[in-house]
Design an enzyme around this catalytic site. Structure first.
Site, PDB file in Angstrom:
ATOM      1  N   GLY A  70      -6.700  -6.968  -1.483  1.00 38.12           N
ATOM      2  CA  GLY A  70      -5.798  -5.834  -1.388  1.00 38.12           C
ATOM      3  C   GLY A  70      -4.444  -6.517  -1.553  1.00 38.12           C
ATOM      4  O   GLY A  70      -4.215  -7.361  -1.515  1.00 38.12           O
ATOM      5  N   LYS A  71      -3.556  -5.400  -1.607  1.00 42.93           N
ATOM      6  CA  LYS A  71      -1.933  -5.774  -1.658  1.00 42.93           C
ATOM      7  C   LYS A  71      -1.330  -4.623  -1.037  1.00 42.93           C
ATOM      8  O   LYS A  71      -1.584  -3.301  -1.393  1.00 42.93           O
ATOM      9  CB  LYS A  71      -1.744  -6.194  -2.988  1.00 42.93           C
ATOM     10  CG  LYS A  71      -0.315  -7.044  -2.813  1.00 42.93           C
ATOM     11  CD  LYS A  71      -0.733  -8.454  -2.507  1.00 42.93           C
ATOM     12  CE  LYS A  71       0.610  -9.379  -2.395  1.00 42.93           C
ATOM     13  NZ  LYS A  71       0.122 -10.621  -2.420  1.00 42.93           N
ATOM     14  N   GLY A  72      -0.125  -4.700  -0.789  1.00 38.12           N
ATOM     15  CA  GLY A  72       0.804  -3.704  -0.224  1.00 38.12           C
ATOM     16  C   GLY A  72       2.184  -3.800  -0.653  1.00 38.12           C
ATOM     17  O   GLY A  72       2.571  -5.129  -1.001  1.00 38.12           O
TER      18      GLY A  72
END
Ligand code: NAD
Length: 417
Positions: A104-106
């Site tokens: 995931g990544k933000g």
């Protein structure tokens, strides 16, 4: 900066791995598409009383092997496509080091350098609130990335814990030590790079004790790579930062500890005793055994790849070699240890931090060091073997290995309903 859309780039890498391993079409399609994409608007009251709205994202690419895992980036140029690419790369990185996480990544499009600490705190807490329904210690675990660090991680952990009504250190890694961070996290990426270089040197029959190493970038990853490689007996003969490079070819190379002290005091590596100043271009093309790009992307390109003399390029930075340069290096017989393997030490110790948080059992530095060594050595050899089996370079080998592991997990769980 590359003008290639990063998500297009990530898809091309996946497509190539799919072609090499004859991946079935349905699985390929599952992996091309992130499982969930959330875009949020984040209103922040600025110090002067105005309300400013920032745009943030959280992308969850794949969780077949475990909860989504990936950092949060604060940067003016954050785009959804960049976050989607970074999320996909996290899926592969976690699979390569075989930690039970997905990817995931933000990211938030903002200029943290122009914001006060209070503005950054309100931004981080509101963002944590906006994504709080889709994150959690068993769902999606964040971490620091560009322009975020332990301070932001502490705010996000505190906000999430307040919303859920219980202390939840496992929702995020890279926290300060006093609230559940792990010993050894700060130096983990550089140490992981050093383990990969040591394993690569064995494959090339290069004796690390007489090896000459050049490092581009003297920040977190570069400094610790230099420190640990020096401890392993290598000579660090040149390093650089954004203000320029230095070269010293005397016995045993640069005194790394003294250089770190010099950089801390003056803010640059230039001006270090007895060392000659060189340009970034000269540094990359120096006569040496090992080159460690540890600054930014697209440093080794079709314009300088022919001139690289190092036998091994260990990518501490993300994306320092362009695809054209990759081909040239492969043809010249260079060993390129790809970023998703070489710099995976950081996420590996993040995993250790998460395990410590869930078990409330905190480990010694020595235990973290030894566990990281085990993970990195195994991952290096798994990738090397896969590359040999498929007769491809280590970058393609790492992708094939990662995709295989993720596909195995998807198949084992099945497609529901
Ligand atoms: P950092 O900001 O601490 O260090 C970057 C260094 O690069 C600085 O010393 C800077 O002066 C130098 N630099 C900038 N432009 C340069 C140029 N043109 N020539 C030479 N040096 C230049 O960042 P970091 O955390 O060390 O990250 C470096 C790279 O490693 C990035 O690509 C990052 O994505 C990657 N990485 C870091 C980690 C980590 O845990 N720190 C983990 C995975 C990947």
């Amino acid at each position: 900066m590359s003008d290639i859309n990063p998500f297009e780039n990530a898809l091309k890498q996946l497509d190539e791995a799919a072609r090499i391993m004859h991946l079935d079409e349905g699985m390929h399609e599952v992996l091309r598409t992130p499982k969930r994409v959330l875009t949020v608007s984040i209103p922040v009251r600025m110090d002067d009383g105005r309300v400013k709205v920032f745009i943030g994202h959280r992308v969850q690419h794949n969780d077949a092997r475990g909860p989504y895992k990936g950092g949060i980036r604060y940067h003016p140029q954050v785009t959804l496509d960049e976050v989607k690419a970074l999320a996909m790369w996290m899926t592969w990185k976690c699979a390569i080091v075989d930690v039970p996480f997905g990817g995931g990544k933000g990211g938030i499009a903002c200029d943290p350098k122009s914001m006060s600490e209070h503005e950054l705190e309100r931004l981080s807490r509101r963002y944590a609130y906006m994504i709080s329904d889709i994150i959690g210690p068993y769902v999606d675990i964040s971490a620091p990335d560009v322009y975020t660090g332990p301070r932001e991680m502490a705010w996000i952990m505190d906000t999430y814990s307040a919303l859920k009504g219980s202390i939840s250190p496992g929702v995020i890694t890279g926290k300060p030590l006093n609230i559940g961070g792990s010993k050894g996290r700060t130096e983990a990426t550089g140490l992981g790079v050093a383990f990969c270089v040591r394993e690569g040197a064995k494959k090339l029959n290069v004796d690390l004790k007489s090896a000459r190493v050049v490092i581009q970038g003297f920040g977190n990853a570069g400094t610790y790579a230099a420190k640990f490689l020096k401890q392993m007996g290598a000579s660090i003969i040149a390093v650089s930062d954004s203000k320029g490079g230095i070269f010293y070819d005397g016995k045993d190379g640069l005194d790394v500890e003294a250089l770190i002290e010099h950089k801390t005091r003056t803010g640059m590596v230039r001006g270090f005793r007895n060392a000659r100043e060189i340009t970034n271009k000269e540094l990359l093309e120096l006569e040496c055994d090992i080159l460690v790009p540890a600054a930014y992307e697209n440093q080794i390109t079709k314009d300088n790849a022919e001139n690289i003399k190092a036998k091994m390029v260990a990518e501490a930075a993300n994306g320092p070699t362009t695809p054209e340069a990759d081909e040239i290096l492969f043809k010249k017989g260079k060993l390129v240890v790809p970023d998703i393997l070489a710099n995976a030490g950081g996420v590996t110790v993040s995993y250790f931090e998460w395990v410590q948080n869930l078990t409330r059992d905190y480990w010694s530095y020595e235990k973290v060091h030894d566990m990281l060594e085990g993970k990195m050595v195994t991952a290096f050899n798994d990738v090397y073997r896969t590359a040999e089996e498929y007769k491809v370079d280590m970058r393609k080998g790492s992708m094939v290995l990662a995709v295989n592991r993720v596909v195995d997990a998807i198949k084992a769980r099945g497609i529901w309903p």
